[in-house]
Motif scaffolding. Structure first.
Motif, PDB file in Angstrom:
ATOM      1  N   THR A 184      41.983  62.972  93.279  1.00 35.20           N
ATOM      2  CA  THR A 184      40.562  62.810  92.975  1.00 35.20           C
ATOM      3  C   THR A 184      40.281  61.602  92.101  1.00 35.20           C
ATOM      4  O   THR A 184      39.393  60.793  92.391  1.00 35.20           O
ATOM      5  CB  THR A 184      40.014  64.080  92.283  1.00 35.20           C
ATOM      6  N   ALA A 185      41.042  61.435  91.032  1.00 37.14           N
ATOM      7  CA  ALA A 185      40.810  60.334  90.103  1.00 37.14           C
ATOM      8  C   ALA A 185      41.001  58.985  90.770  1.00 37.14           C
ATOM      9  O   ALA A 185      40.163  58.081  90.629  1.00 37.14           O
ATOM     10  CB  ALA A 185      41.738  60.464  88.890  1.00 37.14           C
ATOM     11  N   ILE A 186      42.080  58.829  91.507  1.00 35.16           N
ATOM     12  CA  ILE A 186      42.336  57.534  92.146  1.00 35.16           C
ATOM     13  C   ILE A 186      41.344  57.271  93.273  1.00 35.16           C
ATOM     14  O   ILE A 186      40.919  56.135  93.499  1.00 35.16           O
ATOM     15  CB  ILE A 186      43.799  57.450  92.651  1.00 35.16           C
ATOM     16  N   LYS A 187      40.922  58.346  93.971  1.00 37.87           N
ATOM     17  CA  LYS A 187      39.923  58.158  95.020  1.00 37.87           C
ATOM     18  C   LYS A 187      38.601  57.666  94.428  1.00 37.87           C
ATOM     19  O   LYS A 187      37.934  56.800  95.003  1.00 37.87           O
ATOM     20  CB  LYS A 187      39.697  59.473  95.779  1.00 37.87           C
ATOM     21  N   LYS A 188      38.224  58.239  93.298  1.00 37.77           N
ATOM     22  CA  LYS A 188      36.986  57.794  92.634  1.00 37.77           C
ATOM     23  C   LYS A 188      37.103  56.346  92.205  1.00 37.77           C
ATOM     24  O   LYS A 188      36.159  55.564  92.347  1.00 37.77           O
ATOM     25  CB  LYS A 188      36.701  58.690  91.425  1.00 37.77           C
ATOM     26  N   GLU A 189      38.268  55.989  91.661  1.00 41.30           N
ATOM     27  CA  GLU A 189      38.479  54.609  91.201  1.00 41.30           C
ATOM     28  C   GLU A 189      38.390  53.638  92.368  1.00 41.30           C
ATOM     29  O   GLU A 189      37.749  52.579  92.270  1.00 41.30           O
ATOM     30  CB  GLU A 189      39.856  54.492  90.534  1.00 41.30           C
TER      31      GLU A 189
END
Length: 266
Positions: free
Chosen positions: A171-176
Motif C-alpha cells: 500500500t505505501a509504495i503504491k501510494k508513493e
C-alpha cells in the motif's frame, strides 16, 4: 502421479517455487487461442472469396491458384506466428494463457527467450500429430512436468501465474508511485535490457521498493545510488548527472515493469 509443483534454483542461487499448469488449464487456454485464430482464418477465407468473386472466369484461369496459395501461406504464418510472437513479446502469455492465468517460462525460472519460443512453437507441427494435437495432449498428461515435445526440446515449462497477496505491504509504495505519477506504460526501457535482468535483480529491486518509503531521506539517497549503479548500468542507463529523485523514479518504474514478470506466489 504428475507433480503439480516444481522447485527451481536459478543461476543466481535463488530458489523459486512454481505451480505447474496441467492438461486442463493448458487445454482451456489453447481452445481460447484456437477460437481467436478460427475467427481470423474465417475472415481471411471470406476476404479471398470476395476477391475471387469479383474476377472474371478467364482472369481466374490466368491467375491459376495464386490467391489461394497466398491465403494458405498467410493462414499458416498467422497460426504459427500468433503463438511465437505472443509468447515472446508478452512474457510467455498468449491471449488464452493470459485469460486462464498461465505462462511459459524457461526451466531456470527466467522469461522465455526468442530461440526457445521459436523452437517450442515450430515443434507444434509434431505435437499436433496424428490429428487434433493428440501427441501433445498425451505428452502433457503423462510427463511429470506436463511437457509436450516442444517444451522438452526448448527447455520450457508452463506454470500458473499467481500474484502474491501483499496488499497491505504494498500500500505505501503504491501510494508513493501513484503520487509521483509513475506508470509502466510511460517507461522507455529497451527490451534487451529488461530481458537481461534475472531473479536476483528482481529480488534486489523488490526489496528496495518495499523498504523505500520507510528509509530516512539521507539513507534512501545512498541506497538509491547503490541500487542504480547495479541495475541501471546493466540495462544501459547512465546514472551520472541524474538527481536522486530521477534515479528513484527510474527504479520505481523499473519495479512496475518487472513486477508483472516476476511477482509469483512463492
Amino acid at each position: 502421479m504428475n507433480q503439480e509443483n516444481v522447485g527451481i534454483k536459478t543461476p543466481e542461487f535463488v530458489s523459486l517455487q512454481f505451480q505447474l499448469a496441467g492438461l486442463g488449464s493448458r487445454t482451456a487456454a489453447f481452445i481460447i487461442d484456437q477460437l481467436i485464430l478460427t475467427v481470423i482464418n474465417i475472415l481471411i477465407v471470406i476476404a479471398l472469396l470476395f476477391y475471387m468473386n469479383g474476377m472474371s472466369f478467364f482472369y481466374m484461369l490466368e491467375m491459376n491458384s495464386l490467391p489461394i496459395a497466398i491465403a494458405i501461406i498467410l493462414i499458416f504464418l498467422i497460426n504459427w506466428g500468433y503463438f511465437f510472437i505472443f509468447e515472446f513479446f508478452s512474457g510467455g502469455k498468449t491471449i488464452g494463457k493470459k485469460i486462464i492465468g498461465i505462462r511459459v517460462i524457461q526451466e531456470n525460472g527466467h522469461s522465455i527467450t526468442l530461440l526457445s519460443s521459436f523452437i517450442r512453437n515450430l515443434l507444434r507441427i509434431i505435437d499436433s500429430l496424428p490429428a487434433n494435437y493428440f501427441l501433445g495432449l498425451i505428452m502433457i498428461f503423462f510427463h511429470s512436468k506436463h511437457k509436450r515435445i516442444g517444451d522438452l526440446v526448448a527447455g520450457t515449462i508452463v506454470v500458473h501465474e499467481q500474484k502474491t497477496k501483499q496488499a497491505k505491504k504494498q500500500t505505501a509504495i503504491k501510494k508513493e508511485i501513484a503520487q509521483r505519477g509513475l506508470t509502466k506504460e510511460g517507461s522507455n526501457f529497451e527490451e534487451w535490457g529488461i530481458n537481461s535482468l534475472g531473479s536476483k535483480e528482481w529480488h534486489l529491486l523488490k526489496t528496495y521498493s518495499n523498504r523505500f518509503v520507510h528509509l530516512p531521506l539521507e539513507e534512501r539517497g545512498e541506497v538509491t545510488r547503490e541500487i542504480a549503479a547495479i541495475l541501471l548500468l546493466k540495462i544501459g542507463i547512465i546514472i551520472e548527472g541524474k538527481s536522486i529523485r530521477e534515479l528513484e523514479n527510474i527504479l520505481l518504474t523499473l519495479y512496475l515493469v518487472m513486477k508483472d514478470e516476476w511477482e509469483f506466489d512463492l
